[in-house]
Enzyme design. Structure first.
Site, PDB file in Angstrom:
ATOM      1  NE  ARG A 275      -3.959   0.139   1.966  1.00 19.12           N
ATOM      2  CZ  ARG A 275      -4.216  -0.945   2.664  1.00 19.12           C
ATOM      3  NH1 ARG A 275      -3.502  -1.209   3.756  1.00 19.12           N
ATOM      4  NH2 ARG A 275      -5.150  -1.780   2.312  1.00 19.12           N
ATOM      5  CB  ALA A 276       4.028   2.150   1.678  1.00 17.25           C
TER       6      ALA A 276
END
Length: 692
Positions: A275-276
């Site tokens: 997700r980062a």
């Protein structure tokens, strides 16, 4: 309606304003978490953002804000006729910390659903926030069941409401913005990761800037409408710039070089999951669009990392958020691809909004939030003596007499589950058994107030005997409000873990105190994971003090524990009495939360006539009230007096020696406490378990 403070009139807080504006440009970034001390314009800036959001086209009369160009096919108010639309401002919906589940997701009229088969649905805050902003002030204090609902909606972009086979689904895509004060407790890791960006805010230490903050606030309070009018041009300029950036966003190119830098940065900082990487890519793209460019530069990747990674690199709750900027620059330089990334246009400002058009928007500063100061600096030196100092009259001359430097805690370890016996009714958590709104169904009762969880079988049984008297003629069941039954459920609650730590001279041996602090730190980690409140009482010299009042901030407890010095006499009775007062006050504030008292001492008591007997009388107060307790026996040496074991008997709890402070031993010990607090008479408890 209250006139919001103008966004462009906020003084300083460039990172905060930039993060909010990037989400206004690209809601796909995923929202903002604002962390900082009280009084730093967190809520003011968030509320002001709604006035800058572009207006929305919505289907007329739709309670779920469907887009007329692409209405939700499953909308409860649908199907929608084409061409029936209107334009309205984007909404900012505030979710109160104490909101109910029905207020958040909406509610069904259970009585009409059973009797008439009608899905009478009243939308909740998630429906109101669709295509707008959902703002949660003090998001770290939000109840777990509401956090779970937010996580589901954020992940699926929809909200589901189900009541005994009757279900309603509607779209729920919103910009999630939360503010929090870390001193009041941390946020659950699952929800923390759902925020795309995070910023740390603090009040300025520059006198001129503080003067300007006060001047503008007073001017706004005296004449909100007039003050807002004076900033109308700046607000309009930023609003137009947001619109222009939104239109440019699809044309922004994220080259392979920038993508390699993003992936390398996330890998270098050991960020979990992907997700980062995705958030960084979207943020860098939004930064380029905000600057009026169609290509992502290295400066955009750097700023995206400073906003998207600090809250994702925390390995445990005691790690300070932030990034090593030198390491970040080194990674970006190492993976820079000159042949992939275009050269910046010398006539283009690489990230500043003040490009002649002004508008008062914040500049995407190449710098980011400062690394948390003192993460590794200022470590307290170890005590100078390895041996155990004995109490002496000279040491008891005052609280500071014979004081030794603080000792570092030993490496923390994982503990087994600790629980308080019986069934409570405290705040939702993950520790002890409790009657809650969520969990397994254990029975039914008449509802007290609004019905939230229907027990279908019990409702049918209550209504069945009255069908003939009510004139039932069809297949439907005639149900009255008196027939409805609320399901009773059993789940888990959070408790108050109160540590009472002996910091006197007899505890000052370096190795012993380090092990004690390591054990307490391990239990603090467990308390963080199980959503407990913690408190810390210390006693030394001539008195006891509340080093940390009961709080949800386990971080604060760890800091106080780390800096705890030792020295002086041992006022054991004073420590127990102070702990008893803390529990008494806490019962008034939160009567449903049950407590577990952990006394860390060698059992010695000095000062005054017959201090051991006085400590015993103080301990019996806890036993009389059935408070679950455990004594960590820190006595060492060839001659042992067994005073800690006697103290445990007076408390109605159990004792464990310092050598048994391993994960298996301490966890088993606290589990054994269950028998000690069932009733005041249960004063005899089995001895602590030995590690296998």
């Amino acid at each position: 309606m209250t006139t919001p403070f103008p966004f462009t009139a906020v003084v300083g807080q460039d990172d905060l304003r930039l993060a909010l504006l990037l989400n206004a440009v690209s809601p796909a970034v995923g929202g903002v978490l604002v962390r900082g001390e009280k009084g730093t314009a967190k809520s003011t800036a968030v509320r002001a953002l709604s006035a800058l959001m572009p207006a929305l086209d919505v289907v007329s009369g739709c309670r779920f804000s469907c887009d007329p160009a692409a209405p939700d096919p499953g909308c409860p108010d649908g199907p929608h006729e084409p061409g029936v639309s209107e334009t309205r401002p984007a909404r900012m919906v505030e979710l109160p910390v104490g909101a109910s589940e029905d207020r958040l997701v909406g509610a069904l009229d259970i009585e009409r659903a059973l009797a008439e088969g009608v899905k009478a649905f009243e939308p909740g805050l998630l429906a109101d926030a669709h295509r707008g902003i959902l703002y949660v002030d003090e998001v770290n204090l939000l109840h777990d069941h509401l956090v779970d609902l937010l996580l589901d909606a954020a992940a699926m972009g929809a909200s589901y409401v189900e009541r005994e086979g009757v279900s309603v689904r509607h779209a729920a895509r919103f910009l999630l913005v939360g503010t929090m004060n870390p001193e009041e407790g941390e946020l659950r890791p699952q929800l923390l990761d759902r925020f795309g960006l995070t910023v740390e805010v603090a009040a300025s230490r520059e006198p001129d800037q503080r003067v300007e903050v006060v001047r503008r606030r007073l001017a706004y309070d005296d004449d909100p409408a007039g003050f807002t009018a004076r900033w109308a041009d700046e607000e309009a300029a930023v609003r137009e710039r947001i619109t222009a950036a939104r239109e440019l966003l699809p044309s922004v190119r994220l080259g392979d070089g920038a993508l390699r830098q993003i992936a390398a940065t996330c890998a270098a900082f050991e960020v979990d999951g992907m997700r980062a990487d995705i958030v960084m890519a979207r943020t860098a793209t939004a930064l380029a669009a905000w600057a009026g460019r169609t290509d992502v530069l290295a400066e955009d990747v750097r700023q995206a990392a400073l906003l998207a990674l600090p809250h994702r690199r925390r390995r445990n709750p005691f790690d300070a958020p932030g990034l090593d900027e030198d390491r970040l620059d080194q990674t970006l330089e190492e993976f820079a691809g000159d042949d992939e990334d275009p050269e910046p246009d010398p006539d283009t400002d690489p990230g500043g909004p003040d490009d002649g058009g002004g508008g008062g928007g914040p500049a995407p500063d190449a710098g980011g939030p400062d690394d948390a100061a003192g993460a590794d600096a200022g470590a307290p030196p170890e005590a100078g003596a390895d041996g155990q100092p004995e109490d002496s009259p000279a040491a008891g001359a005052g609280a500071g007499a014979g004081e030794r430097s603080a000792v570092r805690a030993a490496e923390p370890f994982r503990t087994k589950e600790l629980s308080v016996p019986g069934i409570g009714e405290g705040a939702a958590g993950r520790r002890s058994r409790a009657r809650t709104e969520h969990g397994r169904t254990t029975g039914a009762r008449r509802p007290r107030g609004a019905l939230t969880k229907l027990h279908l079988a019990a409702t049918v049984l209550a209504a069945a005997p009255h069908q003939r008297a009510r004139g039932r003629s069809g297949r439907g069941l005639v149900v009255r409000r008196d027939d409805l039954r609320q399901a009773t459920r059993e789940g888990r609650e959070g408790n108050l873990v109160l540590f009472v730590v002996d910091a006197s001279g007899s505890m000052a041996a370096r190795q012993r105190m380090s092990a004690v602090k390591g054990a307490v730190l391990s239990l603090l980690l467990d308390a963080y994971q199980r959503r407990d409140k913690v408190g810390l009482v210390t006693f030394r010299g001539s008195a006891a003090e509340v080093a940390l009042p009961p709080t949800s901030s386990v971080d604060a407890a760890a800091v106080r524990l780390e800096s705890l010095p030792t020295g002086g006499r041992t006022p054991l009775a004073a420590g127990l009495l102070r702990a008893h007062d803390v529990l008494r006050v806490e019962r008034l504030r939160d009567p449903a939360r049950r407590a577990l008292v952990v006394v860390v001492t060698d059992g010695r008591a000095t000062g005054g006539p017959d201090p051991v007997a006085l400590a015993g009388r103080a301990a019996r107060l806890f036993a009389a009230e059935g408070v679950a307790s455990v004594v960590v026996d820190c006595e060492s040496g060839p001659v042992r007096l067994g005073l800690a074991g006697r103290l445990a008997g007076e408390l109605g709890g159990t004792a464990v020696t310092l050598d048994e402070l391993r994960a298996e031993s301490i966890a088993g010990l606290v589990r054994d406490v269950q028998g000690a607090s069932v009733a005041p008479s249960a004063s005899t408890v089995s001895t602590s378990r030995r590690a296998a």
